[in-house]
Design an enzyme around this catalytic site. Structure first.
Site, PDB file in Angstrom:
ATOM      1  N   ASN A   1       7.735  -8.025   1.745  1.00 49.50           N
ATOM      2  CA  ASN A   1       8.242  -6.671   1.977  1.00 49.50           C
ATOM      3  C   ASN A   1       7.699  -6.024   3.246  1.00 49.50           C
ATOM      4  O   ASN A   1       8.351  -5.156   3.826  1.00 49.50           O
ATOM      5  CB  ASN A   1       7.877  -5.821   0.745  1.00 49.50           C
ATOM      6  CG  ASN A   1       7.994  -4.334   1.002  1.00 49.50           C
ATOM      7  OD1 ASN A   1       9.102  -3.788   1.060  1.00 49.50           O
ATOM      8  ND2 ASN A   1       6.859  -3.653   1.178  1.00 49.50           N
TER       9      ASN A   1
ATOM     10  N   LYS B   1      16.057  -8.410  10.544  1.00 48.67           N
ATOM     11  CA  LYS B   1      16.555  -8.273   9.170  1.00 48.67           C
ATOM     12  C   LYS B   1      17.779  -9.156   8.916  1.00 48.67           C
ATOM     13  O   LYS B   1      18.000  -9.623   7.791  1.00 48.67           O
ATOM     14  CB  LYS B   1      16.866  -6.799   8.881  1.00 48.67           C
ATOM     15  CG  LYS B   1      15.614  -5.912   8.847  1.00 48.67           C
ATOM     16  CD  LYS B   1      14.650  -6.342   7.762  1.00 48.67           C
ATOM     17  CE  LYS B   1      13.415  -5.469   7.677  1.00 48.67           C
ATOM     18  NZ  LYS B   1      12.511  -5.855   6.591  1.00 48.67           N
TER      19      LYS B   1
ATOM     20  N   ALA C   1      17.928  -7.492  14.262  1.00 50.67           N
ATOM     21  CA  ALA C   1      17.903  -8.953  14.431  1.00 50.67           C
ATOM     22  C   ALA C   1      16.932  -9.581  13.437  1.00 50.67           C
ATOM     23  O   ALA C   1      17.228 -10.626  12.826  1.00 50.67           O
ATOM     24  CB  ALA C   1      17.513  -9.304  15.866  1.00 50.67           C
TER      25      ALA C   1
ATOM     26  N   TYR D   1      14.835  -4.771  15.327  1.00 51.88           N
ATOM     27  CA  TYR D   1      14.694  -4.629  13.872  1.00 51.88           C
ATOM     28  C   TYR D   1      15.906  -5.250  13.160  1.00 51.88           C
ATOM     29  O   TYR D   1      15.752  -6.037  12.212  1.00 51.88           O
ATOM     30  CB  TYR D   1      14.584  -3.136  13.525  1.00 51.88           C
ATOM     31  CG  TYR D   1      14.491  -2.843  12.048  1.00 51.88           C
ATOM     32  CD1 TYR D   1      13.272  -2.942  11.373  1.00 51.88           C
ATOM     33  CD2 TYR D   1      15.609  -2.462  11.316  1.00 51.88           C
ATOM     34  CE1 TYR D   1      13.179  -2.676  10.018  1.00 51.88           C
ATOM     35  CE2 TYR D   1      15.529  -2.185   9.964  1.00 51.88           C
ATOM     36  CZ  TYR D   1      14.315  -2.289   9.312  1.00 51.88           C
ATOM     37  OH  TYR D   1      14.227  -2.017   7.967  1.00 51.88           O
TER      38      TYR D   1
ATOM     39  N   SER E   1       0.814  -1.230   0.000  1.00 50.73           N
ATOM     40  CA  SER E   1       0.000   0.000   0.000  1.00 50.73           C
ATOM     41  C   SER E   1       0.838   1.267   0.000  1.00 50.73           C
ATOM     42  O   SER E   1       0.384   2.311  -0.472  1.00 50.73           O
ATOM     43  CB  SER E   1      -0.930   0.002   1.220  1.00 50.73           C
ATOM     44  OG  SER E   1      -0.209  -0.298   2.395  1.00 50.73           O
TER      45      SER E   1
HETATM   46  P1  NAP Z   1       6.322   1.866   5.035  1.00 52.80           P
HETATM   47  O1  NAP Z   1       6.313   2.998   4.088  1.00 52.80           O
HETATM   48  O2  NAP Z   1       6.157   2.121   6.493  1.00 52.80           O
HETATM   49  O3  NAP Z   1       5.203   0.807   4.563  1.00 52.80           O
HETATM   50  C1  NAP Z   1       5.057  -0.385   5.305  1.00 52.80           C
HETATM   51  C2  NAP Z   1       4.112  -1.300   4.572  1.00 52.80           C
HETATM   52  O4  NAP Z   1       4.018  -2.532   5.318  1.00 52.80           O
HETATM   53  C3  NAP Z   1       2.708  -0.758   4.474  1.00 52.80           C
HETATM   54  O5  NAP Z   1       2.151  -1.188   3.259  1.00 52.80           O
HETATM   55  C4  NAP Z   1       1.987  -1.395   5.660  1.00 52.80           C
HETATM   56  O6  NAP Z   1       0.578  -1.517   5.481  1.00 52.80           O
HETATM   57  C5  NAP Z   1       2.650  -2.777   5.661  1.00 52.80           C
HETATM   58  N1  NAP Z   1       2.595  -3.443   6.961  1.00 52.80           N
HETATM   59  C6  NAP Z   1       3.138  -3.032   8.133  1.00 52.80           C
HETATM   60  N2  NAP Z   1       2.870  -3.903   9.104  1.00 52.80           N
HETATM   61  C7  NAP Z   1       2.135  -4.906   8.536  1.00 52.80           C
HETATM   62  C8  NAP Z   1       1.537  -6.099   9.021  1.00 52.80           C
HETATM   63  N3  NAP Z   1       1.631  -6.470  10.306  1.00 52.80           N
HETATM   64  N4  NAP Z   1       0.840  -6.868   8.145  1.00 52.80           N
HETATM   65  C9  NAP Z   1       0.720  -6.513   6.855  1.00 52.80           C
HETATM   66  N5  NAP Z   1       1.286  -5.410   6.328  1.00 52.80           N
HETATM   67  C10 NAP Z   1       1.968  -4.611   7.174  1.00 52.80           C
HETATM   68  O7  NAP Z   1       7.677   1.015   4.928  1.00 52.80           O
HETATM   69  P2  NAP Z   1       8.811   0.988   3.790  1.00 52.80           P
HETATM   70  O8  NAP Z   1       9.818   2.009   4.136  1.00 52.80           O
HETATM   71  O9  NAP Z   1       8.215   0.960   2.452  1.00 52.80           O
HETATM   72  O10 NAP Z   1       9.488  -0.430   4.122  1.00 52.80           O
HETATM   73  C11 NAP Z   1       9.173  -1.599   3.395  1.00 52.80           C
HETATM   74  C12 NAP Z   1      10.195  -2.678   3.763  1.00 52.80           C
HETATM   75  O11 NAP Z   1      11.498  -2.200   3.463  1.00 52.80           O
HETATM   76  C13 NAP Z   1      10.201  -3.024   5.246  1.00 52.80           C
HETATM   77  O12 NAP Z   1      10.409  -4.404   5.417  1.00 52.80           O
HETATM   78  C14 NAP Z   1      11.386  -2.247   5.778  1.00 52.80           C
HETATM   79  O13 NAP Z   1      11.939  -2.828   6.941  1.00 52.80           O
HETATM   80  C15 NAP Z   1      12.331  -2.338   4.596  1.00 52.80           C
HETATM   81  N6  NAP Z   1      13.355  -1.287   4.584  1.00 52.80           N
HETATM   82  C16 NAP Z   1      12.995   0.026   4.595  1.00 52.80           C
HETATM   83  C17 NAP Z   1      13.998   0.994   4.617  1.00 52.80           C
HETATM   84  C18 NAP Z   1      13.681   2.477   4.643  1.00 52.80           C
HETATM   85  O14 NAP Z   1      14.617   3.284   4.869  1.00 52.80           O
HETATM   86  N7  NAP Z   1      12.443   2.892   4.421  1.00 52.80           N
HETATM   87  C19 NAP Z   1      15.344   0.605   4.618  1.00 52.80           C
HETATM   88  C20 NAP Z   1      15.656  -0.750   4.582  1.00 52.80           C
HETATM   89  C21 NAP Z   1      14.649  -1.686   4.572  1.00 52.80           C
HETATM   90  P3  NAP Z   1      -0.417  -0.260   5.831  1.00 52.80           P
HETATM   91  O15 NAP Z   1      -0.228   0.759   4.753  1.00 52.80           O
HETATM   92  O16 NAP Z   1      -1.779  -0.858   5.799  1.00 52.80           O
HETATM   93  O17 NAP Z   1      -0.007   0.243   7.167  1.00 52.80           O
END
Ligand code: NAP
Length: 252
Positions: free
Chosen positions: A91, A160, A158, A156, A15
């Site tokens: 993701n 990842k 741990a 977090y 989303s």
């Molecule tokens: P984000 O913008 O916060 O979006 C998180 C997404 O995960 C949303 O679609 C959310 O749904 C969904 N979500 C969260 N908890 C959930 C659950 N319990 N069940 C189902 N869906 C869930 O995060 P992002 O930055 O895009 O991150 C995506 C991935 O990349 C994550 O695994 C994060 O750890 C990893 N990552 C991010 C970064 C960064 O700097 N942003 C860096 C490295 C890795 P809703 O919209 O309904 O809340």
């Protein structure tokens, strides 16, 4: 050179942020896309509408991916809409600050459940779907935090780091079924997850100083490598942790 026409992809956390960009990118390559989301129905529905307007096939399914029932529901919804599942992008995740000395069981559990239990359940559902067909592509989303650790985010990091071990283990286990398993390990990405900390210009400048490419990634910067891993261009790439961090963490 990348054509996913007729292929079906599931993207959890589709989303917003990285998942949203991944869904758009896979759809623009021709894939049918089923996005999972937790609570943000408006964001999920607007993406589905956007993808359909662009001529793609898309659905959204709500649920908590750390719960088996939600994951089963997501896979059933995708299969009912599109048939066999070819690509799964695990993701969904959360990133919440907690110092180790005051971290509660609930804080630890919430992060491990959402990030790691979700990855287990999604990979298991993907394997069950793909093994009989002897084909599939699974891509997990790790983080530089899982490679080098991260202060105040030990739960977090741990989760990842465990995703990296999960990726390599499943690559060794599922390769014989022609199921490719890989991960991306992004560094900082501009999304809702990081919006608060990045609103501090001093913090943001300090982050950029440690990125040799001199900028923070966009969600699209991560979606491209995920598309590559999902595509036939990566047919012999397996068990790989693909760094998407602008050079900030130089590890193989
Ligand atoms: P984000 O913008 O916060 O979006 C998180 C997404 O995960 C949303 O679609 C959310 O749904 C969904 N979500 C969260 N908890 C959930 C659950 N319990 N069940 C189902 N869906 C869930 O995060 P992002 O930055 O895009 O991150 C995506 C991935 O990349 C994550 O695994 C994060 O750890 C990893 N990552 C991010 C970064 C960064 O700097 N942003 C860096 C490295 C890795 P809703 O919209 O309904 O809340």
């Amino acid at each position: 050179m990348i054509d996913l026409t007729g292929r079906t992809a599931i993207v959890t956390g589709g989303s917003r942020g990285i998942g949203r960009a991944v869904a758009r990118t896979l759809a623009s390559a021709g894939a049918n896309v089923a996005i999972g989301y937790h609570a943000n129905q408006r964001a999920a529905e607007s993406l589905v509408e956007e993808l359909r307007m662009a001529g793609a096939h898309a659905i959204a399914s709500a649920g908590d991916t750390s719960r088996r029932q939600s994951v089963e529901h997501l896979f059933e919804a995708a299969a009912a809409a599109f048939g066999a599942i070819d690509i799964v992008v695990a993701n969904a995740g959360i990133w919440r600050r907690a110092a180790i000395e005051s971290m509660t069981d609930e804080q630890w559990g919430e992060t491990i459940d959402t990030n790691l239990d979700s990855a287990f359940l999604i990979c298991q559902a993907a394997a069950r779907e793909m093994i009989p067909r002897r084909e599939g592509r699974i891509i997990l989303v790790s983080s530089t935090a899982g490679q080098r650790g991260e202060p105040y985010y030990s739960h977090y990091a741990a989760s990842k780091g465990a995703i990296i071990a999960l990726t390599k283990s499943l690559a060794a286990e599922l390769g014989r079924y022609n199921i490719r398993v890989n991960a991306v390990a992004p560094g900082w990405v501009i999304t809702d997850m990081t919006a608060d900390v990045m609103s501090d210009p001093g913090f943001r400048d300090a982050v950029i100083r440690h990125i040799p490419l001199g900028r923070i990634a966009t969600p699209e910067d991560v979606a491209g490598p995920i598309l590559f891993l999902a595509s036939q261009l990566a047919n012999h790439v397996h068990g790989e942790i693909l760094n998407v961090n602008g050079g900030s963490v130089l590890c193989g």
